[in-house]
Scaffold this motif. Structure first.
Motif, PDB file in Angstrom:
ATOM      1  N   GLY A  36      -0.011  17.094 -11.312  1.00  0.00           N
ATOM      2  CA  GLY A  36      -1.053  18.168 -10.741  1.00  0.00           C
ATOM      3  C   GLY A  36      -0.560  18.707  -9.377  1.00  0.00           C
ATOM      4  O   GLY A  36      -0.710  19.962  -9.491  1.00  0.00           O
ATOM      5  N   LEU A  37      -0.105  17.923  -8.569  1.00  0.00           N
ATOM      6  CA  LEU A  37       0.485  18.348  -7.271  1.00  0.00           C
ATOM      7  C   LEU A  37       1.699  19.482  -7.626  1.00  0.00           C
ATOM      8  O   LEU A  37       1.794  20.505  -6.696  1.00  0.00           O
ATOM      9  N   ARG A  38       2.286  19.181  -8.608  1.00  0.00           N
ATOM     10  CA  ARG A  38       3.340  20.376  -8.696  1.00  0.00           C
ATOM     11  C   ARG A  38       2.859  21.508  -9.338  1.00  0.00           C
ATOM     12  O   ARG A  38       3.464  22.732  -9.052  1.00  0.00           O
ATOM     13  N   ALA A  39       2.120  21.519 -10.240  1.00  0.00           N
ATOM     14  CA  ALA A  39       1.148  22.441 -10.497  1.00  0.00           C
ATOM     15  C   ALA A  39       0.509  23.466  -9.490  1.00  0.00           C
ATOM     16  O   ALA A  39       0.617  24.708  -9.468  1.00  0.00           O
ATOM     17  N   GLN A  40       0.133  22.751  -8.474  1.00  0.00           N
ATOM     18  CA  GLN A  40      -0.314  23.299  -7.287  1.00  0.00           C
ATOM     19  C   GLN A  40       0.641  24.064  -6.602  1.00  0.00           C
ATOM     20  O   GLN A  40       0.235  25.083  -6.013  1.00  0.00           O
ATOM     21  N   LYS A  41       1.880  23.347  -6.181  1.00  0.00           N
ATOM     22  CA  LYS A  41       2.720  24.087  -5.579  1.00  0.00           C
ATOM     23  C   LYS A  41       3.494  25.361  -6.434  1.00  0.00           C
ATOM     24  O   LYS A  41       3.662  26.466  -5.859  1.00  0.00           O
ATOM     25  N   LYS A  42       3.164  25.316  -7.653  1.00  0.00           N
ATOM     26  CA  LYS A  42       4.038  26.400  -8.328  1.00  0.00           C
ATOM     27  C   LYS A  42       2.883  27.711  -8.611  1.00  0.00           C
ATOM     28  O   LYS A  42       3.554  28.963  -8.759  1.00  0.00           O
ATOM     29  N   ILE A  43       1.501  27.421  -8.684  1.00  0.00           N
ATOM     30  CA  ILE A  43       0.709  28.555  -9.123  1.00  0.00           C
ATOM     31  C   ILE A  43      -0.582  28.609  -8.217  1.00  0.00           C
ATOM     32  O   ILE A  43      -1.070  29.788  -7.843  1.00  0.00           O
ATOM     33  N   LEU A  44      -1.162  27.435  -7.643  1.00  0.00           N
ATOM     34  CA  LEU A  44      -2.376  27.496  -7.481  1.00  0.00           C
ATOM     35  C   LEU A  44      -2.572  28.146  -5.965  1.00  0.00           C
ATOM     36  O   LEU A  44      -3.689  28.568  -5.634  1.00  0.00           O
ATOM     37  N   SER A  45      -1.492  28.062  -5.235  1.00  0.00           N
ATOM     38  CA  SER A  45      -1.645  28.646  -4.079  1.00  0.00           C
ATOM     39  C   SER A  45      -1.882  30.265  -3.954  1.00  0.00           C
ATOM     40  O   SER A  45      -2.514  30.840  -2.955  1.00  0.00           O
ATOM     41  N   ARG A  46      -1.716  30.690  -5.014  1.00  0.00           N
ATOM     42  CA  ARG A  46      -1.949  32.015  -5.103  1.00  0.00           C
ATOM     43  C   ARG A  46      -3.126  32.535  -5.937  1.00  0.00           C
ATOM     44  O   ARG A  46      -3.217  33.842  -6.276  1.00  0.00           O
ATOM     45  N   VAL A  52     -13.331  31.277 -11.660  1.00  0.00           N
ATOM     46  CA  VAL A  52     -12.540  31.965 -12.999  1.00  0.00           C
ATOM     47  C   VAL A  52     -11.835  30.969 -13.431  1.00  0.00           C
ATOM     48  O   VAL A  52     -11.723  30.673 -14.481  1.00  0.00           O
ATOM     49  N   VAL A  53     -10.945  30.338 -12.539  1.00  0.00           N
ATOM     50  CA  VAL A  53      -9.953  29.311 -12.925  1.00  0.00           C
ATOM     51  C   VAL A  53     -10.011  27.999 -12.244  1.00  0.00           C
ATOM     52  O   VAL A  53      -9.769  28.083 -10.916  1.00  0.00           O
ATOM     53  N   LYS A  54     -10.392  26.912 -12.700  1.00  0.00           N
ATOM     54  CA  LYS A  54     -10.974  25.591 -12.070  1.00  0.00           C
ATOM     55  C   LYS A  54      -9.507  24.715 -12.345  1.00  0.00           C
ATOM     56  O   LYS A  54      -9.109  24.613 -13.532  1.00  0.00           O
ATOM     57  N   VAL A  55      -8.891  24.344 -11.341  1.00  0.00           N
ATOM     58  CA  VAL A  55      -7.660  23.638 -11.585  1.00  0.00           C
ATOM     59  C   VAL A  55      -7.532  22.339 -10.989  1.00  0.00           C
ATOM     60  O   VAL A  55      -8.117  22.016  -9.820  1.00  0.00           O
ATOM     61  N   PHE A  56      -7.122  21.246 -11.560  1.00  0.00           N
ATOM     62  CA  PHE A  56      -7.328  20.041 -11.175  1.00  0.00           C
ATOM     63  C   PHE A  56      -6.057  19.618 -10.165  1.00  0.00           C
ATOM     64  O   PHE A  56      -4.671  19.834 -10.714  1.00  0.00           O
ATOM     65  N   GLY A  97      -4.134  30.573 -15.382  1.00  0.00           N
ATOM     66  CA  GLY A  97      -3.920  30.883 -13.741  1.00  0.00           C
ATOM     67  C   GLY A  97      -2.701  31.951 -13.991  1.00  0.00           C
ATOM     68  O   GLY A  97      -2.991  32.902 -13.194  1.00  0.00           O
ATOM     69  N   VAL A  98      -1.858  32.174 -14.872  1.00  0.00           N
ATOM     70  CA  VAL A  98      -0.861  33.264 -14.948  1.00  0.00           C
ATOM     71  C   VAL A  98      -1.519  34.497 -15.256  1.00  0.00           C
ATOM     72  O   VAL A  98      -1.506  35.670 -14.723  1.00  0.00           O
ATOM     73  N   LEU A  99      -2.552  34.491 -16.206  1.00  0.00           N
ATOM     74  CA  LEU A  99      -3.237  35.777 -16.779  1.00  0.00           C
ATOM     75  C   LEU A  99      -4.106  36.185 -15.546  1.00  0.00           C
ATOM     76  O   LEU A  99      -4.151  37.333 -15.172  1.00  0.00           O
ATOM     77  N   TYR A 100      -4.660  35.287 -14.612  1.00  0.00           N
ATOM     78  CA  TYR A 100      -5.689  35.752 -13.552  1.00  0.00           C
ATOM     79  C   TYR A 100      -4.710  36.282 -12.627  1.00  0.00           C
ATOM     80  O   TYR A 100      -5.168  37.449 -11.951  1.00  0.00           O
ATOM     81  N   GLN A 104      -4.881  40.234 -15.786  1.00  0.00           N
ATOM     82  CA  GLN A 104      -4.813  40.472 -16.840  1.00  0.00           C
ATOM     83  C   GLN A 104      -6.270  40.728 -17.639  1.00  0.00           C
ATOM     84  O   GLN A 104      -6.662  41.362 -18.697  1.00  0.00           O
ATOM     85  N   PHE A 105      -7.270  40.122 -16.971  1.00  0.00           N
ATOM     86  CA  PHE A 105      -8.605  39.890 -17.468  1.00  0.00           C
ATOM     87  C   PHE A 105      -9.449  41.223 -17.112  1.00  0.00           C
ATOM     88  O   PHE A 105      -9.296  41.619 -16.109  1.00  0.00           O
ATOM     89  N   SER A 106      -9.968  41.467 -18.249  1.00  0.00           N
ATOM     90  CA  SER A 106     -10.924  42.809 -18.103  1.00  0.00           C
ATOM     91  C   SER A 106     -12.406  42.339 -17.503  1.00  0.00           C
ATOM     92  O   SER A 106     -12.531  41.071 -17.121  1.00  0.00           O
TER      93      SER A 106
END
Length: 212
Positions: A36-46, A52-56, A97-100, A104-106
């Motif tokens: 989870g912490l690595r996911a935070q570093k890769k995408i969640l900071s942005r 819209v996107v809830k992330v652990f 996360g990538v889509l948002y 990409q979302f209408s």
């Protein structure tokens, strides 16, 4: 769609590479915090819109995932299936996360995201209530809440994800929206009780902090 799949795959592989020396998956423990912490570093900071996107990502949310893993392992008796559940949840979160992030979302899909979150919150509140209040368990209500959450999420992503990714979403919801699993989960003094107690505590903390 292809770019979303490629970017999501790269992010996921980076996370796994970063975790190659970690103990997030061992014979005795599943460490959602490490991945989870690595996911935070890769995408969640942005990411900025939590509705819209809830992330652990934090310790409490990682603990929540760990306890979901434990419940899944108790139910299935299968470590690999329990790991698959959490991995699929993480993969779906990455795709969202990538889509948002790439806008990409209408507008209709963003509005549907709010609907999904409202439906999912009802399911969460039901889980907490059924655990804390004796004889309140209502299986049809909970299964309907999960089903409506599932359909709402599918509507948001169906134009953007491959059938394989959509099947992951279906698999996750099917796992939880299982009558035998739910009946066992809320049975008094069941084998799930200790882990469910920890999960509900995690949910309370996450809701208090605005993460759920």
């Amino acid at each position: 769609m292809a770019m979303v799949e490629i970017e999501s795959w790269i992010i996921y592989q980076c996370i796994l590479t970063d975790c190659s020396h970690c103990h997030f998956m061992t014979e005795n423990a599943f460490r959602a915090r490490d991945i989870g912490l690595r996911a935070q570093k890769k995408i969640l900071s942005r990411m900025t819109n939590k509705n819209v996107v809830k992330v652990f990502i934090d310790d409490n949310s990682a603990s929540l995932l760990d306890n979901l893993y434990k419940l899944a392992k108790i139910h299935s008796g299968n470590k690999k299936e329990a790991e698959k559940l959490v991995k699929n949840i993480i993969k779906v979160i990455i795709k969202l996360g990538v889509l948002y992030r790439n806008e990409q979302f209408s507008q209709e899909e963003l509005q549907a995201a709010d609907k999904f979150w409202n439906k999912f919150q009802l399911a969460q509140m039901a889980v907490i209530s059924f655990y804390e209040v004796d004889f309140s368990y209502d299986r049809p209500y909970l299964m309907n809440a999960f089903n409506e959450s599932h359909q709402a999420l599918r509507f948001i992503v169906q134009k953007h994800l491959t059938e394989k990714s959509l099947s992951r979403i279906d698999w996750v919801f099917a796992f939880f929206n299982n009558a035998k699993f739910l009946d066992g989960l809320f049975k008094k003094d069941s084998e799930y009780s200790e882990t469910l107690s920890k999960l509900v505590a995690d949910m309370h903390k996450a809701m208090d902090s605005g993460d759920l």
